[in-house]
Design an enzyme around this catalytic site. Structure first.
Site, PDB file in Angstrom:
ATOM      1  CG  HIS A  39      80.213 -80.498  52.348  1.00 38.46           C
ATOM      2  ND1 HIS A  39      81.426 -81.012  51.959  1.00 38.46           N
ATOM      3  CD2 HIS A  39      79.758 -79.783  51.293  1.00 38.46           C
ATOM      4  CE1 HIS A  39      81.673 -80.623  50.720  1.00 38.46           C
ATOM      5  NE2 HIS A  39      80.689 -79.882  50.302  1.00 38.46           N
ATOM      6  CG  HIS A  93      77.759 -76.700  41.571  1.00 37.48           C
ATOM      7  ND1 HIS A  93      76.995 -77.839  41.682  1.00 37.48           N
ATOM      8  CD2 HIS A  93      78.705 -76.804  42.535  1.00 37.48           C
ATOM      9  CE1 HIS A  93      77.463 -78.584  42.672  1.00 37.48           C
ATOM     10  NE2 HIS A  93      78.493 -77.977  43.221  1.00 37.48           N
ATOM     11  CD  GLU A  95      77.900 -78.513  47.451  1.00 33.24           C
ATOM     12  OE1 GLU A  95      78.692 -78.710  46.517  1.00 33.24           O
ATOM     13  OE2 GLU A  95      78.025 -79.040  48.573  1.00 33.24           O
ATOM     14  CG  HIS A 159      81.398 -82.008  43.724  1.00 30.96           C
ATOM     15  ND1 HIS A 159      81.005 -82.295  45.007  1.00 30.96           N
ATOM     16  CD2 HIS A 159      81.134 -80.700  43.561  1.00 30.96           C
ATOM     17  CE1 HIS A 159      80.563 -81.196  45.599  1.00 30.96           C
ATOM     18  NE2 HIS A 159      80.629 -80.229  44.753  1.00 30.96           N
ATOM     19  CG  ASP A 178      82.405 -76.903  43.287  1.00 36.84           C
ATOM     20  OD1 ASP A 178      82.473 -75.740  43.723  1.00 36.84           O
ATOM     21  OD2 ASP A 178      81.577 -77.732  43.702  1.00 36.84           O
TER      22      ASP A 178
HETATM   23 FE1  FEO Z   1      79.971 -78.145  44.980  1.00 38.42          FE
HETATM   24 FE2  FEO Z   1      81.420 -75.185  45.800  1.00 38.42          FE
HETATM   25  O1  FEO Z   1      80.026 -76.407  45.633  1.00 38.42           O
END
Ligand code: FEO
Length: 413
Positions: A39, A93, A95, A159, A178
């Site tokens: 990203h 997390h 993500e 985050h 993370d």
């Molecule tokens: Fe916030 Fe490694 O994903």
């Protein structure tokens, strides 16, 4: 379908192994040597997606990996335990580099429960749009799974809103998703096995590009972790090497404490792009002015510098000088890209100024100054601009700008 996933896991069994990191915890993650963009972050050394398996009365999987690496994770799990024996999954997390293969993992393992924070449950449902039976764990909650004892520490906006740490008390392992991670593809899974200078740069890059806008939240988290009084023997992030001794844990936490403050240093960062070499020449002379004051300077031409490396350099600097020619009444698109990125990251405590060349209008200087102010950079001294090719007077002004900024940083900005 479940059988085919299982087959993949078993087929790979002899190719990938779990790595033991404590009495009961195994690393069962994946190594991504090829990724170069995550990203917008240029992961120039690749990365790892760390998942962990805790053995005991009720085996537990902590996080998963990015979807394409599902087979690798399953193979590592299968090297020490049949995946169906895992009783629980904890998702720290949502993500997708950590939850991307959560669905097929659930399909195979059929765990008794999958745990996440309240926001994690929302985020996972919003990603998968499937009926998911998820169990909420709350901040500060102590819970026992079989003979394994945990404490949940929610870390919202570190985050993502869903983020949480999980402390496994039996072995003193803090699973920090993370937190305290870095993007580094390495086959040396423990921090102490890796080169310190590389780990410092990649940790700094990670902090600058992921955590910089959340600095005040990170500062509170570091205090919060102290208040829990955990006996952390191993700090196990979801990316990069695992911190497995007190000096390494203190080292990375100390760096994070330093970075949240973003105290200005004497270093000057100069970024620019150029059309016919005029702005480049101005950048070189500004840098020369900084150098004559014996002050560190990093010149970053945007033709060869990635925005995430610029953010990294800024984390330990005191000034940003930005240059662009005027093109069609705008700044150069490459310059706009990096300044847009920095508006999101919000580096603190910097001074700066603008410079550049123009043909007939010269709007770039004003735009650059406005952008720098929006980032939060305090303008210092005067901008320098030139019509077409810089003459000696212009270059003298460039040199003076470099010297003045360096002197200002030496005297405290
Ligand atoms: Fe916030 Fe490694 O994903």
């Amino acid at each position: 379908m479940a059988n085919s996933h299982l087959l993949i896991g078993r087929k790979m069994k002899n190719n990938f192994d779990a790595i033991k990191i404590s009495d009961r915890v195994y690393w069962v993650g994946a190594i991504d040597n090829e990724i170069r963009d995550l990203h917008g972050f240029n992961t120039s050394r690749g990365t790892t997606y760390n998942a962990y398996l805790i053995l005991g009365e009720k085996p537990i999987l902590i996080d998963t990996v990015k979807a394409p690496f599902f087979s690798e994770m399953m193979a590592r799990i299968s090297s020490i335990i049949e995946p169906e024996k895992i009783s629980y999954i904890i998702s720290n997390h949502a993500e997708m580099d950590h939850s991307g293969c959560l669905l097929p993992t659930i399909e195979i393992i059929k765990p008794e429960k999958v745990f996440a924070s309240k926001m994690g449950i929302q985020a996972l449902k919003a990603h998968f749009h499937k009926r998911l039976d998820l169990t909420e764990i709350k901040h500060g909650e102590k819970f026992t799974l079989g003979d394994a004892n945990f404490t949940c520490v929610e870390t919202p906006m570190l985050h993502w809103p869903d983020s949480m740490f999980t402390y496994f008390a039996n072995d003193g392992v803090l699973f920090s998703q993370d937190g305290f991670g870095m993007h580094l593809a390495t086959y040396k899974i423990l921090a102490q096995q890796n080169e310190r200078v590389i780990m410092r740069y990649e940790s700094m890059k990670y902090f600058a590009n992921i955590l910089m806008p959340c600095s005040s939240i990170v500062a509170k988290l570091l205090d919060l972790l102290s208040s829990f009084g955990f006996d952390i023997k191993i700090l196990a992030p979801d990316h990069g090497p695992i911190w497995n001794n007190p000096s390494d844990i203190n080292w990375i936490m100390g760096l994070w404490r330093k970075w949240v403050e973003q105290k200005p240093t004497e270093k000057v960062v100069i970024l620019y792009d150029t059309m016919w070499n005029s702005t480049a020449k101005m950048a070189d002379v500004i840098a020369d002015g900084v150098m004559t004051e014996n002050t560190p300077v990093k010149v970053m031409p945007l033709s060869v510098s990635h925005r995430s490396d610029i953010a990294t350099e800024l984390l330990e600097s005191g000034a940003l000088v930005a240059g662009s020619p005027t093109i069609n009444r705008q700044i150069f698109p490459t310059t706009a890209d990096v300044l847009c990125y920095l508006k999101g990251l919000k580096p603190k405590n910097l001074i700066g100024q603008a410079f550049g060349s123009y043909g007939w209008d010269g709007e770039a200087i004003k735009i650059l100054q406005e952008e720098l102010k929006i980032i939060g950079i305090k303008l210092f001294d005067n901008p320098v601009k030139t019509n077409y090719i810089p003459d000696n007077n212009c270059l003298a002004d460039c040199k003076t700008l470099g010297q003045n900024i360096a002197r200002k940083l030496k005297n405290g900005s």
